[in-house]
Design a protein around this motif. Structure first.
Motif, mmCIF file in Angstrom:
data_model
loop_
_atom_site.group_PDB
_atom_site.id
_atom_site.type_symbol
_atom_site.label_atom_id
_atom_site.label_comp_id
_atom_site.label_asym_id
_atom_site.label_seq_id
_atom_site.Cartn_x
_atom_site.Cartn_y
_atom_site.Cartn_z
ATOM 1 N N THR A 357 0.847 -1.186 0.000
ATOM 2 C CA THR A 357 0.000 0.000 0.000
ATOM 3 C C THR A 357 0.882 1.235 0.000
ATOM 4 O O THR A 357 1.853 1.308 0.745
ATOM 5 C CB THR A 357 -0.896 0.015 1.240
ATOM 6 N N GLN A 358 0.526 2.195 -0.821
ATOM 7 C CA GLN A 358 1.289 3.431 -0.920
ATOM 8 C C GLN A 358 0.367 4.632 -0.766
ATOM 9 O O GLN A 358 -0.836 4.547 -1.001
ATOM 10 C CB GLN A 358 1.965 3.524 -2.286
ATOM 11 N N LEU A 359 0.960 5.751 -0.359
ATOM 12 C CA LEU A 359 0.290 7.038 -0.454
ATOM 13 C C LEU A 359 0.766 7.677 -1.747
ATOM 14 O O LEU A 359 1.966 7.952 -1.901
ATOM 15 C CB LEU A 359 0.623 7.933 0.742
ATOM 16 N N ALA A 360 -0.148 7.897 -2.672
ATOM 17 C CA ALA A 360 0.187 8.514 -3.954
ATOM 18 C C ALA A 360 -0.030 10.017 -3.873
ATOM 19 O O ALA A 360 -1.051 10.478 -3.357
ATOM 20 C CB ALA A 360 -0.681 7.917 -5.063
ATOM 21 N N LEU A 361 0.930 10.777 -4.409
ATOM 22 C CA LEU A 361 0.863 12.239 -4.427
ATOM 23 C C LEU A 361 0.838 12.687 -5.880
ATOM 24 O O LEU A 361 1.794 12.446 -6.626
ATOM 25 C CB LEU A 361 2.075 12.857 -3.715
ATOM 26 N N ASN A 362 -0.236 13.315 -6.302
ATOM 27 C CA ASN A 362 -0.391 13.745 -7.684
ATOM 28 C C ASN A 362 0.429 15.011 -7.925
ATOM 29 O O ASN A 362 0.083 16.088 -7.456
ATOM 30 C CB ASN A 362 -1.872 14.002 -7.981
ATOM 31 N N PRO A 367 -0.587 22.304 -5.336
ATOM 32 C CA PRO A 367 0.542 22.405 -4.397
ATOM 33 C C PRO A 367 1.569 21.295 -4.557
ATOM 34 O O PRO A 367 2.766 21.517 -4.385
ATOM 35 C CB PRO A 367 -0.137 22.344 -3.023
ATOM 36 N N LEU A 368 1.124 20.084 -4.922
ATOM 37 C CA LEU A 368 2.051 18.950 -4.985
ATOM 38 C C LEU A 368 2.904 18.949 -6.246
ATOM 39 O O LEU A 368 3.777 18.081 -6.407
ATOM 40 C CB LEU A 368 1.280 17.631 -4.864
ATOM 41 N N ARG A 569 -6.813 17.439 -1.573
ATOM 42 C CA ARG A 569 -7.977 16.564 -1.738
ATOM 43 C C ARG A 569 -7.527 15.108 -1.612
ATOM 44 O O ARG A 569 -6.755 14.616 -2.427
ATOM 45 C CB ARG A 569 -8.629 16.799 -3.101
ATOM 46 N N PHE A 570 -8.012 14.443 -0.596
ATOM 47 C CA PHE A 570 -7.639 13.060 -0.281
ATOM 48 C C PHE A 570 -8.808 12.173 -0.718
ATOM 49 O O PHE A 570 -9.858 12.155 -0.088
ATOM 50 C CB PHE A 570 -7.396 12.940 1.219
ATOM 51 N N ALA A 615 -6.635 7.272 -12.291
ATOM 52 C CA ALA A 615 -6.117 7.316 -13.663
ATOM 53 C C ALA A 615 -6.364 8.665 -14.318
ATOM 54 O O ALA A 615 -5.562 9.126 -15.132
ATOM 55 C CB ALA A 615 -6.749 6.196 -14.489
ATOM 56 N N ALA A 616 -7.480 9.315 -13.973
ATOM 57 C CA ALA A 616 -7.812 10.609 -14.566
ATOM 58 C C ALA A 616 -7.085 11.775 -13.894
ATOM 59 O O ALA A 616 -7.178 12.915 -14.352
ATOM 60 C CB ALA A 616 -9.322 10.835 -14.494
ATOM 61 N N GLY A 617 -6.387 11.506 -12.806
ATOM 62 C CA GLY A 617 -5.645 12.559 -12.121
ATOM 63 C C GLY A 617 -6.498 13.478 -11.278
ATOM 64 O O GLY A 617 -6.061 14.575 -10.919
ATOM 65 N N GLN A 618 -7.699 13.050 -10.908
ATOM 66 C CA GLN A 618 -8.602 13.887 -10.123
ATOM 67 C C GLN A 618 -8.426 13.619 -8.630
ATOM 68 O O GLN A 618 -9.315 13.110 -7.957
ATOM 69 C CB GLN A 618 -10.056 13.637 -10.560
ATOM 70 N N TYR A 619 -7.259 13.948 -8.116
ATOM 71 C CA TYR A 619 -6.971 13.755 -6.692
ATOM 72 C C TYR A 619 -5.661 14.476 -6.384
ATOM 73 O O TYR A 619 -4.875 14.801 -7.286
ATOM 74 C CB TYR A 619 -6.831 12.268 -6.362
ATOM 75 N N ASP A 620 -5.423 14.731 -5.118
ATOM 76 C CA ASP A 620 -4.105 15.164 -4.643
ATOM 77 C C ASP A 620 -3.409 14.018 -3.915
ATOM 78 O O ASP A 620 -2.248 13.727 -4.157
ATOM 79 C CB ASP A 620 -4.232 16.374 -3.708
ATOM 80 N N LEU A 621 -4.146 13.387 -2.999
ATOM 81 C CA LEU A 621 -3.635 12.250 -2.240
ATOM 82 C C LEU A 621 -4.575 11.071 -2.436
ATOM 83 O O LEU A 621 -5.794 11.252 -2.534
ATOM 84 C CB LEU A 621 -3.542 12.580 -0.746
#
Length: 749
Positions: A357-362, A367-368, A569-570, A615-621
């Protein structure tokens, strides 16, 4: 991530290293090839038994998430069921051992070796002379050549999900005799052992039509200990039967039936005897463990299959004034307790899944996109605490994962996290300040905007239910639904008020069909005890503090830049069974809050979680998982490759859903895949991992738990860990026989 079976082989910018000030990173170097080899954190738990202790015959009923859409593992919609069937009915030149390392499968392959490296790499496979397809034809060069042509990528008529490795082959031909297959590579390929596993007959791979459609719903020709007997869509079953032409050890079982059972119904199916083996989520694992302990309170809390709130609610219904509700609840309890009695014949076998399990940062925008902010997020996290939160309650090792590209026990594994550094709150705050995020005024929100709650994050529900555990591309464990109206903090609760807001209560029952040992009196005592211990005046544990309450010690004030708050946005999936994932996300939010980063938790439906958000990139975390691979140079490259502009102007990210990558990482992968020196390849893979850590696009946290409920008299089946299952050895123990204890790893912190 979690649509089972979609792993690294399924289907923008360069961030330069900053070496000044707070972003200085240690020297990045691959580990030397003579280092001590790592060991798996947990071994297989399968109740191993010698074949002479296993009875001949019987049907093993195995729960699966869904009927497979295809039986062709090389198609995009192949899933875990597809893989399981292929393992039982098709040849594989190499299979994985308990350390996640490829080993020659002697049933198909006598030898396989590189016989030439200059001017071109040549591999010669010498096949087992007894290896035949179920139609009696020998397995041979024609099958290898047909699979190469289908997967080479040169013929667009073949609908393939991947061609890695096959696209490097120049030709496949018969060797010195019918038992030899000679494969010549146009470009060197280090991971050649990954090829032809599984191997399909030329009947499937010979033409686009048979490849695209012929193997989706049937496999007429196979070559394993089992064969596909039938697919029953009405019963949602795939029936595998002994292959009469199998030349290896005769399968102990007569049949294996893969039966579709939703995850939240598996304990009931095990109790009813409709399945014998099932992957389960932590809540049902607790229920099975408590049943094995024989007895226990009907209001035993989470360890008895119900939450602290549901238990007193059930007690209140049983003893309330609403006779109809009381009657329904008594019936529910009776059913539950009866199932608990039946579950005493089932045991939990557990290991660690070959996935992390990973925390993904977009890092695409927001900000990221600033590497300093990503580093600050990473330095705010206590990965050891997060691993313990997920794994310690299950009695599994809690060592955080130290690599993006391999897991402990695999050849390529080395802890590269030093390239990023461990938890350091002050360093995280300094990074944020250097990036311009400082305490300051925040522009007023427009009317109607949803306010953040007292914890510094808002919770949004896009669907009912919750999703908890780990979301893996291919399968999901999910997170408990804790709906919160952020504009109105929950009122304090006393007595049983909070319990009545819970969903349908869990059930607990006894063999006698009544309210278990102790009957109504015991139920009343347990309910009152839970009310006293968990719902005393002042609110349930974890409830929001009244408005105006001082922030907890150590919390940082909100940060802003140009009047805009630092809020990420998580995104989390919202299906049932994901309590662990939710807890991990909440703990991450609290850790980030201590350095001034707010999180806006958004729960979305499982069906669109990956496609519409990750996949669509609609997230920060986001939290999701990648399966580990024995061939990271091949399989991990598309996950970490630098995104590049496509011809239509869009960004081609392959599987790099964090959108963070560098030319240097790509070059290291290219070098690793082209060297035939295994020590050099490991060093290049480890160096690539260090560079990936330093980019902070994804933060590995912990290996996923692997929890399998199995009937106690079954041997050689359960939580396999890395190991490829040996289907011919699975079966029911002879009367009086006992399996050997599975080796287990002690939990670590």
């Amino acid at each position: 991530m979690s649509h089972d079976g979609v792993g690294p082989r399924a289907v923008k910018r360069s961030v330069a290293f900053l070496t000044a000030g707070a972003l200085a990173v240690p020297l990045l170097a691959g580990c030397s090839s003579d280092e001590e080899v790592s060991k798996p954190l947990a071994g297989p738990d399968v109740a191993p038994a010698a074949r002479n202790l296993v009875a001949d015959g019987g049907t093993l009923r195995w729960a699966v998430d869904a009927m497979p859409e295809t039986l062709n593992t090389f198609q995009a919609d192949a899933d875990a069921g597809t893989t399981r069937i292929a393992q039982a009915v098709l040849p594989s030149m190499f299979r994985l051992d308990a350390n996640g390392r490829p080993q020659r499968d002697a049933d198909y392959l006598e030898t396989a070796r590189v016989v030439q490296t200059e001017p071109k790499q040549v591999v010669v496979y010498r096949l087992n002379q007894r290896a035949v397809w179920s139609d009696g034809r020998e397995i041979g060069a024609a099958d290898f050549a047909a699979q190469w042509r289908a997967l080479s990528g040169k013929d667009a008529a073949y609908w393939t999900a991947r061609n890695a490795g096959y696209d490097r082959i120049e030709k496949v031909e018969r060797g010195a005799n019918d038992l030899e297959v000679r494969v010549t590579f146009g470009r060197p390929y280090a991971d050649w052992r990954s090829l032809f596993s599984p191997l399909y007959p030329k009947d499937v791979t010979g033409t686009p039509d048979t490849f695209n459609d012929g193997a989706r719903k049937k496999l007429a020709v196979t070559a394993g200990p089992f064969a596909v007997q039938k697919i029953d869509t009405a019963a949602k079953d795939v029936v595998l039967a002994r292959n009469p032409r199998w030349w290896g050890h005769r399968a102990k079982l007569s049949q294996i039936v893969l039966h579709t059972v939703p995850r939240d119904q598996r304990a009931t199916a095990l109790a009813a005897g409709t399945v014998d083996v099932a992957d389960v989520d932590p809540a049902e694992a607790d229920r099975i463990t408590s049943a094995a302990a024989r007895g226990g309170s009907a209001f035993g809390g989470a360890a008895r299959g119900r939450t602290a709130a549901k238990a007193p609610r059930s007690w209140a219904l049983v003893h309330g004034t609403d006779e109809k509700a009381a009657r329904r609840e008594r019936t529910s309890l009776t059913t539950y307790l009866r199932e608990q009695e039946q579950l005493r014949d089932v045991q939990l076998r557990k290991s660690l899944d070959p996935a992390y399990t990973q925390l993904a940062l977009n890092g695409a925008d927001g900000p990221l996109a600033d590497e300093r902010v990503r580093h600050a997020v990473a330095r705010a996290l206590d990965r050891g605490e997060l691993a313990a939160l997920a794994l310690k309650p299950l009695g599994l090792p809690t060592t955080p994962v130290g690599s993006h590209l391999a897991l402990s026990g695999q050849d390529a594994y080395a802890d590269g996290s030093g390239a990023l550094g461990g938890q350091d709150t002050e360093q995280a705050r300094a990074l944020l300040a250097d990036a311009g995020w400082v305490p300051g005024p925040v522009k007023a929100e427009k009317k109607g905007d949803k306010a953040a709650g007292p914890t510094g994050h808002a919770a949004h529900d896009a669907s009912p239910g919750g999703n908890d555990g780990t979301y893996i591309v291919g399968r999901d464990d999910n997170v408990e639904d804790n709906k919160v109206d952020d504009n109105k903090p929950p009122a304090r609760t006393t007595g049983l008020e909070g319990a009545d807001r819970e969903a349908k209560p869990g059930r607990q029952e006894g063999a006698d069909g009544h309210a278990g040992q102790g009957g109504a009196q015991q139920l009343a005592q347990d309910g009152r005890r839970y009310a006293r211990q968990h719902l005393t005046q002042g609110g349930a544990p974890g409830a929001y503090a009244p408005k105006g309450t001082a922030a907890p010690a150590g919390a940082a004030g909100p940060l802003a830049k140009d009047g805009k708050p630092l809020t990420l946005r998580f995104v989390l999936p919202s299906g049932p069974g994901s309590e662990t994932l939710r807890k991990v996300a909440d703990r991450i939010s609290a850790m980030l809050g201590k350095v001034g980063i707010s999180t806006d938790i958004t729960k979305v439906p499982d069906a669109g979680y990956f496609k519409d958000h990750i996949a669509a990139g609609q997230y920060d975390l986001a939290l999701y998982s990648w399966p580990a691979s024995a061939f990271p140079a091949t399989d991990a490259r598309p996950i970490y490759a630098k995104p590049v502009p496509a011809a239509d102007g869009s960004l081609n990210v392959q599987q790099n859903y964090t959108r963070v990558g560098t030319d240097q990482v790509d070059q290291l992968f290219d070098q690793a895949i082209a060297t035939l020196d295994e020590g050099e390849m490991r060093g290049l893979v480890r160096k690539a991992d260090s560079r990936i850590w330093a980019e902070a696009g994804s933060i590995p946290l912990y290996q996923r738990p692997q929890l399998v409920a199995v009937r106690k008299n079954l041997a050689n089946v359960g939580a396999f860990g890395f190991r490829t299952p040996v289907y011919e050895d699975m079966g029911f123990l002879r009367k009086g026989a006992k399996p050997s204890p599975s080796p287990s790893a002690s939990p670590s912190s």
